[in-house]
Design a protein around this motif. Structure first.
Motif, PDB file in Angstrom:
ATOM      1  N   LEU A  22     -10.897   2.745   5.736  1.00 31.78           N
ATOM      2  CA  LEU A  22     -10.006   1.905   6.652  1.00 31.78           C
ATOM      3  C   LEU A  22      -8.609   1.546   5.823  1.00 31.78           C
ATOM      4  O   LEU A  22      -8.575   1.858   4.709  1.00 31.78           O
ATOM      5  CB  LEU A  22     -10.419   0.431   6.377  1.00 31.78           C
ATOM      6  CG  LEU A  22     -12.092   0.017   6.869  1.00 31.78           C
ATOM      7  CD1 LEU A  22     -12.483  -1.269   6.668  1.00 31.78           C
ATOM      8  CD2 LEU A  22     -12.089   0.213   8.338  1.00 31.78           C
ATOM      9  N   GLY A  23      -7.669   1.751   6.557  1.00 33.48           N
ATOM     10  CA  GLY A  23      -6.163   1.734   6.197  1.00 33.48           C
ATOM     11  C   GLY A  23      -5.374   0.655   6.776  1.00 33.48           C
ATOM     12  O   GLY A  23      -5.569   0.389   8.180  1.00 33.48           O
ATOM     13  N   TRP A  24      -4.426   0.466   6.177  1.00 34.34           N
ATOM     14  CA  TRP A  24      -3.369  -0.507   6.710  1.00 34.34           C
ATOM     15  C   TRP A  24      -1.984  -0.050   6.132  1.00 34.34           C
ATOM     16  O   TRP A  24      -1.714   0.285   5.137  1.00 34.34           O
ATOM     17  CB  TRP A  24      -3.755  -1.854   6.317  1.00 34.34           C
ATOM     18  CG  TRP A  24      -2.563  -2.988   6.503  1.00 34.34           C
ATOM     19  CD1 TRP A  24      -2.556  -3.610   7.767  1.00 34.34           C
ATOM     20  CD2 TRP A  24      -1.550  -3.453   5.846  1.00 34.34           C
ATOM     21  NE1 TRP A  24      -1.477  -4.578   7.873  1.00 34.34           N
ATOM     22  CE2 TRP A  24      -0.809  -4.337   6.680  1.00 34.34           C
ATOM     23  CE3 TRP A  24      -1.032  -3.245   4.530  1.00 34.34           C
ATOM     24  CZ2 TRP A  24       0.345  -5.005   6.273  1.00 34.34           C
ATOM     25  CZ3 TRP A  24       0.165  -3.663   4.087  1.00 34.34           C
ATOM     26  CH2 TRP A  24       0.719  -4.588   4.801  1.00 34.34           C
ATOM     27  N   HIS A  25      -1.029  -0.184   6.940  1.00 35.25           N
ATOM     28  CA  HIS A  25       0.143   0.230   7.023  1.00 35.25           C
ATOM     29  C   HIS A  25       1.140  -0.736   7.358  1.00 35.25           C
ATOM     30  O   HIS A  25       1.272  -1.240   8.550  1.00 35.25           O
ATOM     31  CB  HIS A  25       0.692   1.813   7.203  1.00 35.25           C
ATOM     32  CG  HIS A  25       1.920   2.175   6.991  1.00 35.25           C
ATOM     33  ND1 HIS A  25       2.400   2.840   5.721  1.00 35.25           N
ATOM     34  CD2 HIS A  25       3.098   2.266   7.719  1.00 35.25           C
ATOM     35  CE1 HIS A  25       3.759   2.979   5.809  1.00 35.25           C
ATOM     36  NE2 HIS A  25       4.036   2.518   6.843  1.00 35.25           N
ATOM     37  N   LYS A  26       2.327  -0.811   6.775  1.00 34.31           N
ATOM     38  CA  LYS A  26       3.295  -2.063   6.983  1.00 34.31           C
ATOM     39  C   LYS A  26       4.733  -1.382   6.928  1.00 34.31           C
ATOM     40  O   LYS A  26       4.783  -1.096   5.590  1.00 34.31           O
ATOM     41  CB  LYS A  26       3.312  -3.245   6.737  1.00 34.31           C
ATOM     42  CG  LYS A  26       4.361  -4.242   7.295  1.00 34.31           C
ATOM     43  CD  LYS A  26       4.290  -4.581   8.563  1.00 34.31           C
ATOM     44  CE  LYS A  26       5.426  -5.531   8.842  1.00 34.31           C
ATOM     45  NZ  LYS A  26       5.711  -5.518  10.568  1.00 34.31           N
ATOM     46  N   ALA A  27       5.552  -1.056   7.904  1.00 34.13           N
ATOM     47  CA  ALA A  27       7.136  -0.754   7.456  1.00 34.13           C
ATOM     48  C   ALA A  27       8.043  -1.755   7.886  1.00 34.13           C
ATOM     49  O   ALA A  27       7.695  -2.497   9.256  1.00 34.13           O
ATOM     50  CB  ALA A  27       7.289   0.474   7.946  1.00 34.13           C
ATOM     51  N   TRP A  28       9.073  -2.105   7.260  1.00 32.72           N
ATOM     52  CA  TRP A  28      10.225  -2.975   7.842  1.00 32.72           C
ATOM     53  C   TRP A  28      11.433  -2.070   8.012  1.00 32.72           C
ATOM     54  O   TRP A  28      11.883  -1.467   7.003  1.00 32.72           O
ATOM     55  CB  TRP A  28      10.288  -4.016   6.707  1.00 32.72           C
ATOM     56  CG  TRP A  28       9.253  -4.913   6.353  1.00 32.72           C
ATOM     57  CD1 TRP A  28       8.974  -5.955   7.152  1.00 32.72           C
ATOM     58  CD2 TRP A  28       8.223  -4.637   5.530  1.00 32.72           C
ATOM     59  NE1 TRP A  28       7.630  -6.470   6.630  1.00 32.72           N
ATOM     60  CE2 TRP A  28       7.303  -5.801   5.824  1.00 32.72           C
ATOM     61  CE3 TRP A  28       7.773  -3.578   4.813  1.00 32.72           C
ATOM     62  CZ2 TRP A  28       6.193  -5.986   5.048  1.00 32.72           C
ATOM     63  CZ3 TRP A  28       6.855  -3.710   4.002  1.00 32.72           C
ATOM     64  CH2 TRP A  28       5.755  -4.739   4.090  1.00 32.72           C
ATOM     65  N   VAL A  47      -2.239   0.596   2.148  1.00 32.65           N
ATOM     66  CA  VAL A  47      -3.485  -0.022   1.469  1.00 32.65           C
ATOM     67  C   VAL A  47      -4.862   1.021   2.237  1.00 32.65           C
ATOM     68  O   VAL A  47      -4.728   1.025   3.402  1.00 32.65           O
ATOM     69  CB  VAL A  47      -3.831  -1.327   1.384  1.00 32.65           C
ATOM     70  CG1 VAL A  47      -5.411  -1.338   0.646  1.00 32.65           C
ATOM     71  CG2 VAL A  47      -2.819  -1.893   0.744  1.00 32.65           C
ATOM     72  N   ALA A  48      -5.584   1.677   1.329  1.00 38.25           N
ATOM     73  CA  ALA A  48      -6.675   2.442   2.062  1.00 38.25           C
ATOM     74  C   ALA A  48      -7.853   1.978   1.225  1.00 38.25           C
ATOM     75  O   ALA A  48      -7.832   2.141  -0.098  1.00 38.25           O
ATOM     76  CB  ALA A  48      -6.590   3.917   2.205  1.00 38.25           C
ATOM     77  N   TYR A  55      -6.542   3.331  -2.271  1.00 41.42           N
ATOM     78  CA  TYR A  55      -5.328   3.274  -2.908  1.00 41.42           C
ATOM     79  C   TYR A  55      -4.545   2.439  -2.488  1.00 41.42           C
ATOM     80  O   TYR A  55      -4.709   1.738  -1.592  1.00 41.42           O
ATOM     81  CB  TYR A  55      -4.616   4.783  -2.720  1.00 41.42           C
ATOM     82  CG  TYR A  55      -4.381   5.079  -1.325  1.00 41.42           C
ATOM     83  CD1 TYR A  55      -2.985   4.835  -0.740  1.00 41.42           C
ATOM     84  CD2 TYR A  55      -5.032   5.797  -0.660  1.00 41.42           C
ATOM     85  CE1 TYR A  55      -2.341   4.936   0.360  1.00 41.42           C
ATOM     86  CE2 TYR A  55      -4.313   5.931   0.722  1.00 41.42           C
ATOM     87  CZ  TYR A  55      -3.351   5.950   1.164  1.00 41.42           C
ATOM     88  OH  TYR A  55      -2.910   6.036   2.532  1.00 41.42           O
ATOM     89  N   ALA A  56      -3.383   2.050  -2.928  1.00 42.63           N
ATOM     90  CA  ALA A  56      -2.304   0.915  -2.843  1.00 42.63           C
ATOM     91  C   ALA A  56      -1.146   1.827  -2.877  1.00 42.63           C
ATOM     92  O   ALA A  56      -0.938   2.461  -4.040  1.00 42.63           O
ATOM     93  CB  ALA A  56      -2.474  -0.260  -3.430  1.00 42.63           C
ATOM     94  N   VAL A 101      10.268   8.366   0.035  1.00 41.23           N
ATOM     95  CA  VAL A 101       9.643   8.511  -1.165  1.00 41.23           C
ATOM     96  C   VAL A 101       8.391   7.316  -1.371  1.00 41.23           C
ATOM     97  O   VAL A 101       8.626   6.463  -0.731  1.00 41.23           O
ATOM     98  CB  VAL A 101      10.527   8.308  -2.397  1.00 41.23           C
ATOM     99  CG1 VAL A 101      11.094   6.750  -2.509  1.00 41.23           C
ATOM    100  CG2 VAL A 101       9.966   8.490  -3.926  1.00 41.23           C
ATOM    101  N   GLU A 102       7.303   7.800  -2.061  1.00 38.46           N
ATOM    102  CA  GLU A 102       6.168   6.920  -2.086  1.00 38.46           C
ATOM    103  C   GLU A 102       5.496   7.002  -3.408  1.00 38.46           C
ATOM    104  O   GLU A 102       5.232   8.339  -3.792  1.00 38.46           O
ATOM    105  CB  GLU A 102       5.112   7.215  -0.944  1.00 38.46           C
ATOM    106  CG  GLU A 102       4.337   5.988  -0.958  1.00 38.46           C
ATOM    107  CD  GLU A 102       3.126   6.117   0.250  1.00 38.46           C
ATOM    108  OE1 GLU A 102       3.019   5.264   1.017  1.00 38.46           O
ATOM    109  OE2 GLU A 102       2.202   7.108   0.341  1.00 38.46           O
ATOM    110  N   GLY A 103       4.858   5.743  -3.796  1.00 41.30           N
ATOM    111  CA  GLY A 103       4.270   6.067  -5.087  1.00 41.30           C
ATOM    112  C   GLY A 103       2.782   5.207  -4.757  1.00 41.30           C
ATOM    113  O   GLY A 103       2.829   4.237  -4.043  1.00 41.30           O
ATOM    114  N   ARG A 104       1.720   5.829  -5.289  1.00 47.64           N
ATOM    115  CA  ARG A 104       0.392   5.229  -5.005  1.00 47.64           C
ATOM    116  C   ARG A 104      -0.421   5.250  -6.155  1.00 47.64           C
ATOM    117  O   ARG A 104      -0.399   6.134  -7.046  1.00 47.64           O
ATOM    118  CB  ARG A 104      -0.379   6.191  -4.125  1.00 47.64           C
ATOM    119  CG  ARG A 104       0.098   6.147  -2.587  1.00 47.64           C
ATOM    120  CD  ARG A 104      -0.734   7.284  -1.718  1.00 47.64           C
ATOM    121  NE  ARG A 104      -0.777   8.812  -2.163  1.00 47.64           N
ATOM    122  CZ  ARG A 104       0.285   9.425  -2.377  1.00 47.64           C
ATOM    123  NH1 ARG A 104       1.371   9.087  -1.884  1.00 47.64           N
ATOM    124  NH2 ARG A 104      -0.006  10.752  -2.736  1.00 47.64           N
TER     125      ARG A 104
END
Length: 174
Positions: A22-28, A47-48, A55-56, A101-104
């Protein structure tokens, strides 16, 4: 031919197992102008949870070009920056470039940790992973051509170099 290391063979492969994630993603997104170019930028979080990845992550993305209203998001390569990407059919020519760029924090990665329900090969995984992503997309009518390049930090301890990979995608509306 590609200069890659020789594969270790079928005896070293992970066993088959069903995947449930399951995954959730939100962009502003904030829209602005940049010297005659349209621009969108903003932070995102994801988040997955599952047996493939848990991961987050958080990061930010900048998208600039012409005709940004004809498309949304940026092309993604899993598991990072899983922004939903798409374009609207029948619109005039448009293009955009992007950088993100993304950090997890990776709590689980089946591909590195090994099988969930059986003993299998595994490596000493790094918990913190980062990506730098850049690319370009061109939209015309019912078509889109997109190129994405990703530079990923080392994902496990014995990894000699960080990963670099890309994706070239041609999409159309049917």
């Amino acid at each position: 031919m590609l200069g890659s290391e020789e594969a270790e063979g079928w005896d070293n492969q992970l066993e088959n197992e069903p995947i449930l994630n399951l995954g959730w993603h939100k962009a502003w997104w904030v829209q602005d102008d940049l010297g005659g170019l349209e621009m969108e930028y903003g932070p995102h979080t994801s988040v997955a949870l599952g047996n493939l990845y848990t991961y987050a992550g958080t990061g930010g993305t900048l998208r600039f070009g012409q005709g940004l209203d004809n498309s949304f998001g940026i092309p993604s390569v899993a598991p990072a920056m899983s922004l939903r990407q798409g374009f609207l059919p029948g619109k005039s020519f448009g293009w955009y470039g992007f950088v993100g760029v993304e950090g997890r924090y990776m709590a689980h990665n089946l591909l590195l940790d090994g099988n969930t329900f059986e003993d299998s090969h595994e490596v000493d995984r790094r918990e913190w992973v980062g990506d730098l992503k850049a690319g370009v997309a061109i939209n015309w009518g019912d078509w889109q051509l997109a190129y994405t390049a990703v530079w990923r930090t080392k994902e496990f301890e014995a990894q000699e170099e960080s990963d670099r990979f890309g994706s070239l995608t041609l999409s159309t509306w049917l």
